[in-house]
Design an enzyme around this catalytic site. Sequence first.
Site, PDB file in Angstrom:
ATOM      1  N   LYS A  13      33.381  24.756 -30.381  1.00  0.00           N
ATOM      2  CA  LYS A  13      33.620  26.036 -29.711  1.00  0.00           C
ATOM      3  C   LYS A  13      32.705  26.180 -28.482  1.00  0.00           C
ATOM      4  O   LYS A  13      31.756  25.407 -28.330  1.00  0.00           O
ATOM      5  CB  LYS A  13      33.399  27.171 -30.728  1.00  0.00           C
ATOM      6  N   TYR A  53      44.848  31.010 -33.605  1.00  0.00           N
ATOM      7  CA  TYR A  53      44.314  31.900 -34.642  1.00  0.00           C
ATOM      8  C   TYR A  53      45.327  32.980 -35.054  1.00  0.00           C
ATOM      9  O   TYR A  53      44.938  34.058 -35.504  1.00  0.00           O
ATOM     10  CB  TYR A  53      43.020  32.559 -34.159  1.00  0.00           C
ATOM     11  N   PHE A  61      38.425  41.517 -35.884  1.00  0.00           N
ATOM     12  CA  PHE A  61      37.643  40.669 -34.984  1.00  0.00           C
ATOM     13  C   PHE A  61      38.511  39.751 -34.115  1.00  0.00           C
ATOM     14  O   PHE A  61      37.996  38.994 -33.299  1.00  0.00           O
ATOM     15  CB  PHE A  61      36.623  39.835 -35.774  1.00  0.00           C
ATOM     16  N   THR A  95      32.298  29.589 -43.407  1.00  0.00           N
ATOM     17  CA  THR A  95      32.647  30.347 -42.197  1.00  0.00           C
ATOM     18  C   THR A  95      31.435  31.104 -41.662  1.00  0.00           C
ATOM     19  O   THR A  95      31.155  31.086 -40.464  1.00  0.00           O
ATOM     20  CB  THR A  95      33.778  31.355 -42.513  1.00  0.00           C
ATOM     21  N   ASN A 116      29.871  30.562 -34.536  1.00  0.00           N
ATOM     22  CA  ASN A 116      29.652  29.511 -35.549  1.00  0.00           C
ATOM     23  C   ASN A 116      30.034  28.097 -35.080  1.00  0.00           C
ATOM     24  O   ASN A 116      30.281  27.211 -35.878  1.00  0.00           O
ATOM     25  CB  ASN A 116      30.315  29.895 -36.883  1.00  0.00           C
ATOM     26  N   HIS A 119      35.204  24.617 -35.152  1.00  0.00           N
ATOM     27  CA  HIS A 119      36.409  24.918 -35.930  1.00  0.00           C
ATOM     28  C   HIS A 119      36.870  23.670 -36.671  1.00  0.00           C
ATOM     29  O   HIS A 119      36.779  22.562 -36.143  1.00  0.00           O
ATOM     30  CB  HIS A 119      37.556  25.369 -35.014  1.00  0.00           C
ATOM     31  N   GLU A 130      48.032  22.603 -35.943  1.00  0.00           N
ATOM     32  CA  GLU A 130      47.023  22.685 -34.883  1.00  0.00           C
ATOM     33  C   GLU A 130      47.045  21.437 -34.000  1.00  0.00           C
ATOM     34  O   GLU A 130      46.923  21.534 -32.776  1.00  0.00           O
ATOM     35  CB  GLU A 130      45.639  22.900 -35.511  1.00  0.00           C
TER      36      GLU A 130
HETATM   37  N1  LIG Z   1      33.939  38.917 -39.871  1.00  0.00           N
HETATM   38  C1  LIG Z   1      34.005  38.223 -38.752  1.00  0.00           C
HETATM   39  N2  LIG Z   1      33.439  38.676 -37.616  1.00  0.00           N
HETATM   40  C2  LIG Z   1      33.489  37.967 -36.481  1.00  0.00           C
HETATM   41  N3  LIG Z   1      34.099  36.778 -36.366  1.00  0.00           N
HETATM   42  C3  LIG Z   1      34.687  36.286 -37.461  1.00  0.00           C
HETATM   43  C4  LIG Z   1      34.672  36.974 -38.713  1.00  0.00           C
HETATM   44  N4  LIG Z   1      35.332  36.220 -39.624  1.00  0.00           N
HETATM   45  C5  LIG Z   1      35.738  35.135 -38.962  1.00  0.00           C
HETATM   46  N5  LIG Z   1      35.344  35.168 -37.672  1.00  0.00           N
HETATM   47  C6  LIG Z   1      35.593  34.148 -36.653  1.00  0.00           C
HETATM   48  O1  LIG Z   1      36.939  33.719 -36.764  1.00  0.00           O
HETATM   49  C7  LIG Z   1      36.955  32.332 -37.013  1.00  0.00           C
HETATM   50  C8  LIG Z   1      38.161  32.000 -37.844  1.00  0.00           C
HETATM   51  O2  LIG Z   1      38.038  32.591 -39.127  1.00  0.00           O
HETATM   52  P1  LIG Z   1      38.541  31.825 -40.414  1.00  0.00           P
HETATM   53  O3  LIG Z   1      38.699  32.832 -41.486  1.00  0.00           O
HETATM   54  O4  LIG Z   1      39.696  30.944 -40.061  1.00  0.00           O
HETATM   55  O5  LIG Z   1      37.257  30.936 -40.779  1.00  0.00           O
HETATM   56  P2  LIG Z   1      37.090  29.361 -40.684  1.00  0.00           P
HETATM   57  O6  LIG Z   1      38.368  28.689 -41.085  1.00  0.00           O
HETATM   58  O7  LIG Z   1      35.841  28.974 -41.403  1.00  0.00           O
HETATM   59  O8  LIG Z   1      36.804  29.151 -39.132  1.00  0.00           O
HETATM   60  P3  LIG Z   1      37.640  28.247 -38.119  1.00  0.00           P
HETATM   61  O9  LIG Z   1      39.107  28.560 -38.310  1.00  0.00           O
HETATM   62  O10 LIG Z   1      37.128  28.654 -36.746  1.00  0.00           O
HETATM   63  O11 LIG Z   1      37.313  26.849 -38.487  1.00  0.00           O
HETATM   64  C9  LIG Z   1      35.610  32.048 -37.679  1.00  0.00           C
HETATM   65  O12 LIG Z   1      35.195  30.710 -37.574  1.00  0.00           O
HETATM   66  C10 LIG Z   1      34.705  32.963 -36.876  1.00  0.00           C
HETATM   67  O13 LIG Z   1      34.392  32.377 -35.603  1.00  0.00           O
HETATM   68 MG   LIG Z   2      40.143  28.930 -40.042  1.00  0.00          MG
END
Ligand SMILES: Nc1ncnc2c1ncn2[C@@H]1O[C@H](COP(=O)(O)OP(=O)(O)OP(=O)(O)O)[C@@H](O)[C@H]1O
Ligand SMILES: [Mg+2]
Length: 153
Positions: A13, A53, A61, A95, A116, A119, A130
């Site tokens: 990211k 997403y 968010f 996450t 974080n 991805h 994806e």
């Molecule tokens: N509560 C939150 N507040 C802010 N950002 C969030 C929150 N929850 C998730 N995100 C952001 O959205 C992204 C996608 O959420 P998801 O639930 O898909 O988690 P993930 O699968 O671990 O992450 P990613 O899809 O980015 O690998 C997270 O990686 C984070 O950057």
């Molecule tokens: Mg995810």
Amino acid sequence: RSGSDDRTFIAIKPDGVQRGLMGEILKRFEQKGFRLVALKFLQASEDLLKQHYIDLKDRPFYPGLVKYMSSGPVAAMVWEGLNVVKTGRVMLGETNPADSKPGTIRGDFCIEVGRNIIHGSDSVDSANKEISLWFKPEELVSYKSCAQDWIYE
Ligand SMILES: Nc1ncnc2c1ncn2[C@@H]1O[C@H](COP(=O)(O)OP(=O)(O)OP(=O)(O)O)[C@@H](O)[C@H]1O
Ligand SMILES: [Mg+2]
């Protein structure tokens, strides 16, 4: 695809890029024994990120997430190997970095869920979606890895 041909989509990211963590992250996947199939460095459009997403579109968010992801360049990658989707997620950590164990990428390099750094696809199904969203078929490189017989028995 099956077995050691599994593929996952990994993206560093904008915060991971800006903080100079691309080499470290690539190194972890490389050293593990996974095989790089595609790699590009790009500034992703909001349209692409909204689509990427889309499952989270009703979350509060979501707008901030799309803005964050489009705030700078990302490194988009496809990695291949046995169980790479599941193992990739383990290598990333949870996450929320606060729940991520030391030794994981998020556990070692970041603090907040909204920053974080990386991805990873959460299932074989979403990996396929994806990969086709981010890459054209001809951008996936097929080659023989000389290490393969030393990584798989
Ligand atoms: N509560 C939150 N507040 C802010 N950002 C969030 C929150 N929850 C998730 N995100 C952001 O959205 C992204 C996608 O959420 P998801 O639930 O898909 O988690 P993930 O699968 O671990 O992450 P990613 O899809 O980015 O690998 C997270 O990686 C984070 O950057
Ligand atoms: Mg995810």
